[in-house]
Scaffold this active site. Sequence first.
Site, PDB file in Angstrom:
ATOM      1  N   CYS A   1     -83.390  21.143   7.871  1.00  0.00           N
ATOM      2  CA  CYS A   1     -82.961  22.482   7.465  1.00  0.00           C
ATOM      3  C   CYS A   1     -81.702  22.411   6.598  1.00  0.00           C
ATOM      4  O   CYS A   1     -81.487  23.263   5.731  1.00  0.00           O
ATOM      5  CB  CYS A   1     -82.712  23.357   8.693  1.00  0.00           C
ATOM      6  SG  CYS A   1     -84.221  23.725   9.626  1.00  0.00           S
TER       7      CYS A   1
ATOM      8  N   CYS B   1     -76.840  16.105  -5.855  1.00  0.00           N
ATOM      9  CA  CYS B   1     -77.612  17.207  -5.277  1.00  0.00           C
ATOM     10  C   CYS B   1     -76.615  18.122  -4.581  1.00  0.00           C
ATOM     11  O   CYS B   1     -75.470  18.233  -5.025  1.00  0.00           O
ATOM     12  CB  CYS B   1     -78.687  16.677  -4.321  1.00  0.00           C
ATOM     13  SG  CYS B   1     -78.031  15.752  -2.933  1.00  0.00           S
TER      14      CYS B   1
END
Lengths: 90, 382
Positions: free
Chosen positions: B187, B340
């Site tokens: 998540c 990222c």
Amino acid sequence: MPTLRVPSQLKYYLDNQTDVALTGETVGDILRELVDQYPKIQSHIFDDKGQVRRHINLFVNKENIRDLKGLGTPVGEHDIVKVVPSVTGG
Amino acid sequence: MELTKEEILRYSRHLLIPEVGLHGQEKLKAASVLVIGTGGLGSPVSLYLAAAGIGRIGLVDYDTVDETNLQRQIVHGTATVGRLKVESAKARLLDLNPGIQVDTYNQPFTSANALAIAKNYDVLIDGTDNFPTRYLSNDVAVFLGKPNVYGSIFRFDGQASVFDARTGPCYRCLFPEPPPPGMVPTCAEGGVLGILPGTIGTIQATEAIKLILGIGDSLVGRLLLYNALDMSFDFVNLKKNPKCRVCGPNADIRELIDYEEFCGVPGHDHETGSAGADWDITAPELASRLMGKNPPLLLDVREPHELQISAIAGALNIPLGTLAARLSELDSAREMVLFCKAGTRSTRALELLVSAGFKRVKNLQGGINAWARDVDTGLPVY
């Protein structure tokens, strides 16, 4: 045509679809056609040796193909093949 | 365990249900449940178990509350950001129900302590966020002969079941092995609808209470597949796997193992953001390189929708999932810095590029969030 259903974590490899209609008489046929049509999903279901990954379960309707005839499990016109991978979030 | 007059008033709506009644409420008071993980799933589970009057609730977590938790971890609050999760949750649960006991274990749940902690509880709740702790929780439940109420979530999808090897399959019967490291996103990497753990965690709490009361049909032998986007609840049947290595007739795993080694990933879902000292570049170092001669190419491997949150000007965006198919767009002679959100996906991208023969590649340690903290402080951290 039988339907193959994936959870949302895999739909991104199927052009954003969770359900795809595929032709085939067995689960193995269905998966072969899936990979032919959507090659990006191959490594998420199969390992380098072409075996279904061990964190992936395949069900025909409510039954695990492990308890049926594996990839040779027959699939009928109205059956749903469900791909159920392990999920980690909590 | 008899109820007091105050408890009879508090649990009046339970006592009116014939399937619960006075005797059932006394069972709940006498019961103990261990909630492993005090995050998205652990929040609704522990809140509803406390409200229901479970006499003793154990909480295992070693994390502290941060702002990104509050979108879904409703047992915590803005006022407890920075506090230990187990202490934050304990205070909330005792405010909800001062008549219960809350035990806290501010430590990672590991092979070294798991059996000793879990043996004192009737029911285990798997509210963990990573594969090593899921396999550990399962094996502990099998070895101790206790039910393991399972839930897991990602984006809009949830799974729930009750694994009890005494009467049905265990988690390993369904998933004999974890996925290869990095294949199934966490998540923290991929996000989760904040309400989703509420739905799945509430189902876990329901199952725990049914098990204690001995009522209804439990999820033993069934796996719930929930899709919030379709609003569909589907069930598939689970059977014991005769080849299961922990609960099968020829089981060969008879004691707890090294679960981080088994899964190839750490027992938490925090992003370390590092590809190793030889491969990392810090945000200030990168800023300096970009000002100098021959600046490296910036390769942003996030998903396109994340660029709306924050971006570094001039970066080329190739999402990690498409990188393998787009290597021909990259010049292997040019130095590249990959980034990222926090450094996990860029580390995987770096591994992919190195295995494809790229040598001049670096990982922005801590990702664009580190860049936002240390260089361009006008950017948001997410």
